[in-house]
Design a protein around this motif. Structure first.
Motif, PDB file in Angstrom:
ATOM      1  N   GLN A   3       6.966  13.065  -0.024  1.00  0.00           N
ATOM      2  CA  GLN A   3       7.142  14.494  -0.259  1.00  0.00           C
ATOM      3  C   GLN A   3       7.742  14.740  -1.638  1.00  0.00           C
ATOM      4  OE1 GLN A   3       6.214  17.167   1.458  1.00  0.00           O
ATOM      5  NE2 GLN A   3       7.134  18.553  -0.057  1.00  0.00           N
ATOM      6  N   ASN A   4       8.746  13.943  -2.009  1.00  0.00           N
ATOM      7  CA  ASN A   4       9.362  14.096  -3.323  1.00  0.00           C
ATOM      8  C   ASN A   4       8.357  13.851  -4.442  1.00  0.00           C
ATOM      9  OD1 ASN A   4      11.838  14.764  -2.265  1.00  0.00           O
ATOM     10  ND2 ASN A   4      12.840  12.836  -2.761  1.00  0.00           N
ATOM     11  N   VAL A   5       7.525  12.803  -4.286  1.00  0.00           N
ATOM     12  CA  VAL A   5       6.542  12.499  -5.325  1.00  0.00           C
ATOM     13  C   VAL A   5       5.522  13.621  -5.443  1.00  0.00           C
ATOM     14  CG1 VAL A   5       4.697  10.922  -6.033  1.00  0.00           C
ATOM     15  CG2 VAL A   5       6.847  10.010  -5.146  1.00  0.00           C
ATOM     16  N   ALA A   6       5.098  14.175  -4.302  1.00  0.00           N
ATOM     17  CA  ALA A   6       4.156  15.302  -4.344  1.00  0.00           C
ATOM     18  C   ALA A   6       4.761  16.476  -5.102  1.00  0.00           C
ATOM     19  CB  ALA A   6       3.780  15.712  -2.922  1.00  0.00           C
ATOM     20  N   GLU A   7       6.052  16.734  -4.891  1.00  0.00           N
ATOM     21  CA  GLU A   7       6.716  17.818  -5.597  1.00  0.00           C
ATOM     22  C   GLU A   7       6.846  17.508  -7.091  1.00  0.00           C
ATOM     23  OE1 GLU A   7      10.389  18.423  -3.500  1.00  0.00           O
ATOM     24  OE2 GLU A   7       9.379  19.002  -1.629  1.00  0.00           O
ATOM     25  N   LEU A   8       7.097  16.248  -7.422  1.00  0.00           N
ATOM     26  CA  LEU A   8       7.172  15.855  -8.829  1.00  0.00           C
ATOM     27  C   LEU A   8       5.825  16.007  -9.522  1.00  0.00           C
ATOM     28  CD1 LEU A   8       9.433  12.680  -8.570  1.00  0.00           C
ATOM     29  CD2 LEU A   8      10.004  14.818  -9.748  1.00  0.00           C
ATOM     30  N   PHE A   9       4.755  15.658  -8.842  1.00  0.00           N
ATOM     31  CA  PHE A   9       3.418  15.827  -9.419  1.00  0.00           C
ATOM     32  C   PHE A   9       3.123  17.299  -9.689  1.00  0.00           C
ATOM     33  CE2 PHE A   9       1.513  11.653  -7.541  1.00  0.00           C
ATOM     34  CZ  PHE A   9       2.052  10.938  -8.599  1.00  0.00           C
ATOM     35  N   ARG A  40      13.736   3.332   3.366  1.00  0.00           N
ATOM     36  CA  ARG A  40      14.254   3.894   4.609  1.00  0.00           C
ATOM     37  C   ARG A  40      13.549   5.181   5.023  1.00  0.00           C
ATOM     38  NH1 ARG A  40      19.569   2.414   6.253  1.00  0.00           N
ATOM     39  NH2 ARG A  40      20.375   0.637   5.091  1.00  0.00           N
ATOM     40  N   ASP A  41      13.073   5.935   4.046  1.00  0.00           N
ATOM     41  CA  ASP A  41      12.449   7.230   4.344  1.00  0.00           C
ATOM     42  C   ASP A  41      11.180   7.400   3.522  1.00  0.00           C
ATOM     43  OD1 ASP A  41      11.893   9.802   5.153  1.00  0.00           O
ATOM     44  OD2 ASP A  41      13.506  10.747   3.984  1.00  0.00           O
ATOM     45  N   PRO A  42      10.116   6.635   3.844  1.00  0.00           N
ATOM     46  CA  PRO A  42       8.889   6.719   3.038  1.00  0.00           C
ATOM     47  C   PRO A  42       8.246   8.101   3.056  1.00  0.00           C
ATOM     48  CG  PRO A  42       8.560   5.368   5.013  1.00  0.00           C
ATOM     49  CD  PRO A  42      10.021   5.618   4.903  1.00  0.00           C
ATOM     50  N   LYS A  43       8.354   8.823   4.166  1.00  0.00           N
ATOM     51  CA  LYS A  43       7.779  10.172   4.209  1.00  0.00           C
ATOM     52  C   LYS A  43       8.519  11.116   3.270  1.00  0.00           C
ATOM     53  CE  LYS A  43       5.730  10.030   8.838  1.00  0.00           C
ATOM     54  NZ  LYS A  43       5.695  10.654  10.196  1.00  0.00           N
ATOM     55  N   GLY A  44       9.841  11.000   3.243  1.00  0.00           N
ATOM     56  CA  GLY A  44      10.610  11.823   2.323  1.00  0.00           C
ATOM     57  C   GLY A  44      10.276  11.496   0.880  1.00  0.00           C
ATOM     58  N   HIS A  45      10.062  10.205   0.603  1.00  0.00           N
ATOM     59  CA  HIS A  45       9.675   9.785  -0.742  1.00  0.00           C
ATOM     60  C   HIS A  45       8.322  10.371  -1.121  1.00  0.00           C
ATOM     61  CE1 HIS A  45       8.690   7.324  -4.178  1.00  0.00           C
ATOM     62  NE2 HIS A  45       7.705   6.731  -3.534  1.00  0.00           N
ATOM     63  N   GLN A  56       0.806  -1.220   0.000  1.00  0.00           N
ATOM     64  CA  GLN A  56       0.000   0.000   0.000  1.00  0.00           C
ATOM     65  C   GLN A  56       0.840   1.272   0.000  1.00  0.00           C
ATOM     66  OE1 GLN A  56      -2.419   0.607   3.494  1.00  0.00           O
ATOM     67  NE2 GLN A  56      -0.932  -0.311   4.890  1.00  0.00           N
ATOM     68  N   HIS A  57       2.022   1.241   0.641  1.00  0.00           N
ATOM     69  CA  HIS A  57       2.815   2.480   0.721  1.00  0.00           C
ATOM     70  C   HIS A  57       3.424   2.878  -0.622  1.00  0.00           C
ATOM     71  CE1 HIS A  57       6.107  -0.471   1.220  1.00  0.00           C
ATOM     72  NE2 HIS A  57       6.883   0.475   0.723  1.00  0.00           N
ATOM     73  N   THR A  58       3.391   1.961  -1.613  1.00  0.00           N
ATOM     74  CA  THR A  58       3.935   2.301  -2.935  1.00  0.00           C
ATOM     75  C   THR A  58       2.842   2.728  -3.914  1.00  0.00           C
ATOM     76  OG1 THR A  58       3.747   0.099  -3.968  1.00  0.00           O
ATOM     77  CG2 THR A  58       5.672   0.502  -2.569  1.00  0.00           C
ATOM     78  N   VAL A  59       1.578   2.627  -3.514  1.00  0.00           N
ATOM     79  CA  VAL A  59       0.455   2.897  -4.411  1.00  0.00           C
ATOM     80  C   VAL A  59       0.008   4.346  -4.261  1.00  0.00           C
ATOM     81  CG1 VAL A  59      -1.905   2.254  -5.044  1.00  0.00           C
ATOM     82  CG2 VAL A  59      -0.277   0.492  -4.287  1.00  0.00           C
TER      83      VAL A  59
END
Length: 330
Positions: free
Chosen positions: A282-288, A275-280, A102-105
């Motif tokens: 955040q990065n995806v939100a910025e990419l979107f 290791r850092d799902p929250k950072g990931h 779920q954390h990757t979806v």
């Protein structure tokens, strides 16, 4: 369901397409009806047992998918059945159904086609993590991208421009350089497909010439004999980003890092996500947001039906792709 299977170690020619049972899913997992699967360099490695992870056979390659939520495991609440989503799954994507943690979806942004969604996460995720979190970029610095016309390379070109860097695209042909210039690169250069000592020196001199003396950040998605001459064109306190090795794993003379007081920094995006799902997130939100603003957009250069997935992987292995190759499942 139909699935592309690796049943024995080997190249794309060893893959087969078979009918197999639908995958089971459980707590914290999402069953996705796959519409598109991005093809990435790790797909060529994993079927040859040359990747960091070796799943038990038979398995389906394909670690980047986009599709529709078919069913939900216990505890999944951020998406619902029928949602259009993308996910990073490691392997299993070249099939009609796939299971994702779920954390990757993530829901696909409004207006993003399935083929672009399947070409988005791994390339832009890798390149954004590399440039934002590992390179410490400063506006106006010079970024050299090796293998710039490939999936992660062209993502680095676009993201480098969005970050205010001067981007130099290095490719194996003028057509590829022209493609990168059309995607925002400031300058470009062509390197030889095979580098002997003389060609290595010329490559290093060419980098210095086109950059006006040297570069501050090197994004090395090629490796092999290209790494050392690029490092020799590094500026003082530069950062060399290790991305991948389609041309082989290089050996760098560490005296160069001393003479230039520069860093060699590994980029393992998959491990960073874990290791850092929250950072990931955040990065995806910025990419979107960058996608919504029109600053980045996946370039899908070719598509293949599921039955021709082996040809899609072969195109990538032969370094013929510009941008991203995608398998369309439905």
């Amino acid at each position: 369901m139909k699935a592309v299977l690796s049943k024995e170690v080997g190249g794309p020619e060893k893959l087969v397409v078979e009918d197999v049972p639908s995958p089971s899913y459980g707590k914290g997992q999402v069953l996705i009806r796959v519409k598109a699967c991005g093809v990435n360099f790790p797909d060529s490695l994993i079927i040859q047992d040359m990747y960091q992870f070796k799943p038990p056979r038979p398995f389906s390659p394909g670690g980047e998918i986009a599709g529709i939520v078919e069913a939900l495991g216990e505890g999944v609440h951020h998406v619902k059945v029928g949602d259009k989503v993308l996910a990073s799954i490691g392997n299993g994507g070249m099939a009609e159904l796939a299971v994702a943690s779920q954390h990757t979806v993530m829901p696909i942004p409004e207006g993003m086609p399935f083929e672009e969604a399947a070409a988005f996460l791994m390339t832009y995720g890798t390149s954004y993590y590399a440039l934002k979190d590992r390179a410490d970029p400063k506006p106006g610095e010079k970024l050299l991208v090796l293998g710039a016309a490939g999936g992660v390379g062209i993502a680095a070109v676009e993201l480098g421009k969005a970050m205010g860097l001067e981007v130099i695209a290095a490719c194996s042909s003028q057509d590829k350089v022209d493609f990168c210039l059309g995607k925002g690169a400031d300058k470009g250069l062509v390197y030889a497909r095979e580098l002997d000592k003389d060609a290595q020196k010329k490559f290093s001199d060419d980098i210095k010439d086109v950059s006006g003396g040297g570069v501050d950040i090197i994004y090395d998605g090629v490796g092999g004999a290209y790494a050392e001459p690029a490092l020799r064109a590094m500026n003082w306190e530069g950062r060399f980003l290790v991305i991948g090795f389609p041309a082989g794993i290089p050996k760098l003379p560490l005296n160069l890092t001393l003479l230039k007081s520069c860093d060699v920094r590994g980029v393992f995006w998959g491990a960073a996500v874990a290791r850092d799902p929250k950072g990931h997130q955040q990065n995806v939100a910025e990419l979107f947001r960058l996608y919504k603003d029109g600053l980045i957009r996946p370039h899908v250069s070719n598509t293949y039906p599921l039955e021709q997935s082996a040809d899609a992987i072969r195109e990538l292995m032969d370094r013929r792709a510009t941008g991203k190759v995608v398998v369309l499942v439905d």
